[in-house]
Write a protein that holds these residues in place. Structure first.
Motif, PDB file in Angstrom:
ATOM      1  N   VAL A 281       0.744  -1.271   0.022  1.00  0.00           N
ATOM      2  CA  VAL A 281       0.051  -0.038  -0.003  1.00  0.00           C
ATOM      3  C   VAL A 281       0.969   1.337   0.010  1.00  0.00           C
ATOM      4  O   VAL A 281       1.840   1.490   0.893  1.00  0.00           O
ATOM      5  CB  VAL A 281      -0.954  -0.078   1.189  1.00  0.00           C
ATOM      6  CG1 VAL A 281      -1.753   1.329   1.498  1.00  0.00           C
ATOM      7  CG2 VAL A 281      -1.810  -1.173   1.073  1.00  0.00           C
ATOM      8  N   ALA A 282       0.664   2.290  -1.074  1.00  0.00           N
ATOM      9  CA  ALA A 282       1.401   3.401  -1.032  1.00  0.00           C
ATOM     10  C   ALA A 282       0.563   4.509  -0.470  1.00  0.00           C
ATOM     11  O   ALA A 282      -0.906   4.424  -0.730  1.00  0.00           O
ATOM     12  CB  ALA A 282       1.876   3.674  -2.422  1.00  0.00           C
ATOM     13  N   ALA A 283       0.961   5.557  -0.074  1.00  0.00           N
ATOM     14  CA  ALA A 283       0.176   6.832   0.107  1.00  0.00           C
ATOM     15  C   ALA A 283       0.680   8.028  -0.310  1.00  0.00           C
ATOM     16  O   ALA A 283       2.072   8.065   0.062  1.00  0.00           O
ATOM     17  CB  ALA A 283      -0.139   6.910   1.779  1.00  0.00           C
ATOM     18  N   TYR A 284       0.011   9.027  -0.648  1.00  0.00           N
ATOM     19  CA  TYR A 284       0.767  10.080  -1.305  1.00  0.00           C
ATOM     20  C   TYR A 284       0.307  11.373  -0.440  1.00  0.00           C
ATOM     21  O   TYR A 284      -0.896  11.755  -0.361  1.00  0.00           O
ATOM     22  CB  TYR A 284       0.064  10.578  -2.941  1.00  0.00           C
ATOM     23  CG  TYR A 284       0.958  11.502  -3.775  1.00  0.00           C
ATOM     24  CD1 TYR A 284       1.447  12.688  -3.325  1.00  0.00           C
ATOM     25  CD2 TYR A 284       0.966  11.086  -4.877  1.00  0.00           C
ATOM     26  CE1 TYR A 284       2.119  13.332  -4.066  1.00  0.00           C
ATOM     27  CE2 TYR A 284       1.487  11.897  -5.800  1.00  0.00           C
ATOM     28  CZ  TYR A 284       2.261  13.075  -5.504  1.00  0.00           C
ATOM     29  OH  TYR A 284       2.782  13.830  -6.276  1.00  0.00           O
ATOM     30  N   GLN A 285       1.426  11.759   0.042  1.00  0.00           N
ATOM     31  CA  GLN A 285       1.194  13.171   0.939  1.00  0.00           C
ATOM     32  C   GLN A 285       1.245  14.159   0.093  1.00  0.00           C
ATOM     33  O   GLN A 285       2.186  14.539  -0.477  1.00  0.00           O
ATOM     34  CB  GLN A 285       2.368  13.209   1.929  1.00  0.00           C
ATOM     35  CG  GLN A 285       2.307  14.531   2.989  1.00  0.00           C
ATOM     36  CD  GLN A 285       3.309  14.540   3.854  1.00  0.00           C
ATOM     37  OE1 GLN A 285       4.535  14.328   3.519  1.00  0.00           O
ATOM     38  NE2 GLN A 285       3.079  14.821   5.249  1.00  0.00           N
ATOM     39  N   VAL A 286       0.148  14.772  -0.339  1.00  0.00           N
ATOM     40  CA  VAL A 286      -0.016  15.872  -1.615  1.00  0.00           C
ATOM     41  C   VAL A 286       0.612  16.957  -1.279  1.00  0.00           C
ATOM     42  O   VAL A 286       0.771  17.397  -0.112  1.00  0.00           O
ATOM     43  CB  VAL A 286      -1.458  15.783  -2.077  1.00  0.00           C
ATOM     44  CG1 VAL A 286      -1.846  14.323  -2.627  1.00  0.00           C
ATOM     45  CG2 VAL A 286      -2.367  16.290  -1.128  1.00  0.00           C
ATOM     46  N   SER A 287       0.699  17.859  -2.277  1.00  0.00           N
ATOM     47  CA  SER A 287       1.029  19.211  -2.383  1.00  0.00           C
ATOM     48  C   SER A 287       0.500  19.853  -1.290  1.00  0.00           C
ATOM     49  O   SER A 287       1.033  20.660  -0.691  1.00  0.00           O
ATOM     50  CB  SER A 287       0.844  19.711  -3.512  1.00  0.00           C
ATOM     51  OG  SER A 287      -0.367  19.835  -4.160  1.00  0.00           O
ATOM     52  N   GLY A 288      -0.920  19.871  -0.919  1.00  0.00           N
ATOM     53  CA  GLY A 288      -1.665  20.896  -0.135  1.00  0.00           C
ATOM     54  C   GLY A 288      -1.267  20.320   1.595  1.00  0.00           C
ATOM     55  O   GLY A 288      -1.063  21.345   2.203  1.00  0.00           O
ATOM     56  N   GLU A 289      -0.991  19.159   1.614  1.00  0.00           N
ATOM     57  CA  GLU A 289      -0.426  18.697   2.922  1.00  0.00           C
ATOM     58  C   GLU A 289       1.015  19.372   3.287  1.00  0.00           C
ATOM     59  O   GLU A 289       1.212  19.771   4.383  1.00  0.00           O
ATOM     60  CB  GLU A 289      -0.337  17.253   2.927  1.00  0.00           C
ATOM     61  CG  GLU A 289      -1.837  16.613   2.852  1.00  0.00           C
ATOM     62  CD  GLU A 289      -1.591  14.965   2.764  1.00  0.00           C
ATOM     63  OE1 GLU A 289      -1.467  14.325   3.938  1.00  0.00           O
ATOM     64  OE2 GLU A 289      -1.588  14.251   1.563  1.00  0.00           O
ATOM     65  N   TYR A 290       1.840  19.408   2.234  1.00  0.00           N
ATOM     66  CA  TYR A 290       3.206  19.921   2.095  1.00  0.00           C
ATOM     67  C   TYR A 290       2.955  21.424   2.757  1.00  0.00           C
ATOM     68  O   TYR A 290       3.723  21.850   3.391  1.00  0.00           O
ATOM     69  CB  TYR A 290       3.668  19.587   1.147  1.00  0.00           C
ATOM     70  CG  TYR A 290       5.311  20.044   0.763  1.00  0.00           C
ATOM     71  CD1 TYR A 290       6.487  19.459   1.312  1.00  0.00           C
ATOM     72  CD2 TYR A 290       5.558  21.082   0.016  1.00  0.00           C
ATOM     73  CE1 TYR A 290       7.790  20.047   1.333  1.00  0.00           C
ATOM     74  CE2 TYR A 290       6.800  21.711   0.036  1.00  0.00           C
ATOM     75  CZ  TYR A 290       7.857  21.090   0.726  1.00  0.00           C
ATOM     76  OH  TYR A 290       9.208  21.440   0.301  1.00  0.00           O
ATOM     77  N   ALA A 291       2.129  22.016   1.846  1.00  0.00           N
ATOM     78  CA  ALA A 291       2.019  23.524   1.776  1.00  0.00           C
ATOM     79  C   ALA A 291       1.602  23.892   3.049  1.00  0.00           C
ATOM     80  O   ALA A 291       1.842  24.959   3.681  1.00  0.00           O
ATOM     81  CB  ALA A 291       1.222  24.056   0.588  1.00  0.00           C
ATOM     82  N   GLN A 292       0.785  23.320   3.959  1.00  0.00           N
ATOM     83  CA  GLN A 292       0.117  23.476   5.010  1.00  0.00           C
ATOM     84  C   GLN A 292       1.221  23.620   6.186  1.00  0.00           C
ATOM     85  O   GLN A 292       1.185  24.523   6.814  1.00  0.00           O
ATOM     86  CB  GLN A 292      -0.788  22.158   5.389  1.00  0.00           C
ATOM     87  CG  GLN A 292      -2.316  22.584   5.550  1.00  0.00           C
ATOM     88  CD  GLN A 292      -3.177  21.437   6.042  1.00  0.00           C
ATOM     89  OE1 GLN A 292      -2.700  20.206   6.041  1.00  0.00           O
ATOM     90  NE2 GLN A 292      -4.394  21.759   6.222  1.00  0.00           N
ATOM     91  N   ILE A 293       2.129  22.641   6.145  1.00  0.00           N
ATOM     92  CA  ILE A 293       2.821  22.457   7.270  1.00  0.00           C
ATOM     93  C   ILE A 293       3.913  23.633   6.962  1.00  0.00           C
ATOM     94  O   ILE A 293       4.371  24.305   8.120  1.00  0.00           O
ATOM     95  CB  ILE A 293       3.745  20.997   7.040  1.00  0.00           C
ATOM     96  CG1 ILE A 293       2.793  20.073   7.674  1.00  0.00           C
ATOM     97  CG2 ILE A 293       4.926  21.248   8.018  1.00  0.00           C
ATOM     98  CD1 ILE A 293       3.296  18.649   7.289  1.00  0.00           C
ATOM     99  N   HIS A 294       4.319  23.618   5.705  1.00  0.00           N
ATOM    100  CA  HIS A 294       5.322  24.896   5.473  1.00  0.00           C
ATOM    101  C   HIS A 294       4.769  26.290   5.994  1.00  0.00           C
ATOM    102  O   HIS A 294       5.310  27.119   6.414  1.00  0.00           O
ATOM    103  CB  HIS A 294       5.602  24.901   3.946  1.00  0.00           C
ATOM    104  CG  HIS A 294       6.918  24.283   3.623  1.00  0.00           C
ATOM    105  ND1 HIS A 294       8.157  24.829   4.033  1.00  0.00           N
ATOM    106  CD2 HIS A 294       7.148  22.995   3.093  1.00  0.00           C
ATOM    107  CE1 HIS A 294       9.194  23.992   3.826  1.00  0.00           C
ATOM    108  NE2 HIS A 294       8.750  22.658   3.265  1.00  0.00           N
ATOM    109  N   ALA A 295       3.421  26.536   5.441  1.00  0.00           N
ATOM    110  CA  ALA A 295       2.761  27.726   5.794  1.00  0.00           C
ATOM    111  C   ALA A 295       2.883  27.971   7.365  1.00  0.00           C
ATOM    112  O   ALA A 295       3.136  29.043   7.842  1.00  0.00           O
ATOM    113  CB  ALA A 295       1.412  27.878   5.110  1.00  0.00           C
TER     114      ALA A 295
END
Ligand code: PBG
Length: 336
Positions: A281-295
């Protein structure tokens, strides 16, 4: 008196959290560089890296820089990359015909990477959104009101053969059309590519968390909105059972790996799918999840390194064997 408050307990779970070594001994989930797939964006020309404003630290790379980045990732122990092309707007059309061009950007990128870093597993997205003017993952029906399933699947199957021929290890259909996995499997086998695997975006939700990615590949701009509606093919975020059904169907159709996307807001789905199927099973931590943490980190409200780690740990703990994440490189460096 303190003694008055001495509880007569048999169970004291804190015993195992008392020292660092006890905590290490009892740790259930461990992240390693080999868990990660690094998504990378590639662009034509020889220009400097093009930063993506909504994804700090992520840039679109030309082919030379892409190869350099791949060498660095392999050195850090990252086993795989997922490649996404950003096409010039003038190369896009209604039918996304550049997706079947024999010498398209993505195919040149795959060949360059496989030549320079053959040990790296290369994954490519099979969907039409980087190639269509409307930004949808497939071709539209006669009235232009919806993506046409079967005609899209036929195109995606051809596209998969081109990618396999260029040397891709895993094709990753991200379109959510019905029947695409079996069509791709059969077409690959018939063309002599029985070794090329399929990592299916099985439970891909119609999520608002893809916004920054659509900036990155330009599928947002073309459609005139960052929140292009894909609800007739991507899953309803309200649905758990529907997601499990998709994963079961994809395994039956020949998927080698099933994926859930997004990851962090869908941990229950990752667990459900982990239980329902035996394939990785793979899961994709998508761009919005990444952006949220950075913001939040930029505002000083969250600690970037700790949230990065915790967000990925949660995804693995939920049941993901493989995680696609824009944090892959930094995480691998941290874990070394
Ligand atoms: C499209 C595709 C998308 C992502 C990966 N492949 C976006 C979409 O469905 O619109 C999103 C990845 C991310 O947000 O990081 N085939």
């Amino acid at each position: 008196m303190a003694d008055t408050f001495k509880l007569d307990l048999i169970q004291r779970p804190r015993r195992l959290r008392r020292t660092a070594s006890l905590r290490a001994l009892t740790e259930e989930t461990v992240l390693r560089p080999a868990n990660f797939i690094a998504p990378l964006f590639v662009v034509e020309g020889r220009g400097a890296p093009q930063p993506i404003a909504s994804m700090p630290g992520v840039s679109r790379l030309n082919l030379n820089d892409l190869v350099k980045e791949c060498r660095a990732l392999a050195k850090l122990g990252i086993p795989a990359i997922a490649l996404f092309p950003k096409l010039d707007a003038k190369l896009k059309n209604e039918e996304g015909t550049m997706a079947l061009h024999e010498d398209g950007l993505i195919l040149r990128a795959v060949r360059a990477v496989k030549k320079a870093v053959p040990e790296l597993t290369v994954v490519t997205d099979i969907a039409l959104d980087p190639y269509t003017t409307h930004g949808h993952d497939g071709v539209l029906n006669a009235t232009g009101t919806d993506v046409e399933n079967d005609r899209t699947v036929a195109i995606l199957a051809k596209m998969s053969v081109l990618h396999a021929r260029a040397g891709v290890d895993l094709v990753a259909p991200s379109d959510m059309m019905d029947g695409r996995v079996i069509a791709i499997r059969k077409t690959l086998d018939a063309a002599g590519f029985s070794e090329t695997g399929i990592m299916a975006y099985s439970a891909k939700f119609a999520s608002a968390y893809y916004g920054p990615f659509r900036d990155a590949v330009g599928s947002a701009q073309a459609a005139g909105t960052r929140l292009l509606g894909k609800a007739t093919y991507q899953l309803n975020p309200a649905n758990r059972r529907a997601a499990v059904i998709e994963a079961i169907i994809d395994v039956a159709e020949g998927a080698d790996i099933v994926m859930i996307k997004p990851a962090g807001p869908y941990l229950d789905i990752i667990r459900d799918v982990r239980v329902a199927v035996k394939k990785p099973v793979a899961a994709y931590q998508v761009s919005g999840e990444y952006a949220q943490i950075h913001a939040a980190a930029k505002l000083g409200w969250l600690d970037l390194a700790r949230c990065r780690h915790e967000s990925l740990l949660a995804i693995k703990r939920a049941g993901a064997d493989i995680i696609l994440t824009y944090f892959a490189r930094e995480m691998a460096a941290e874990l070394r």
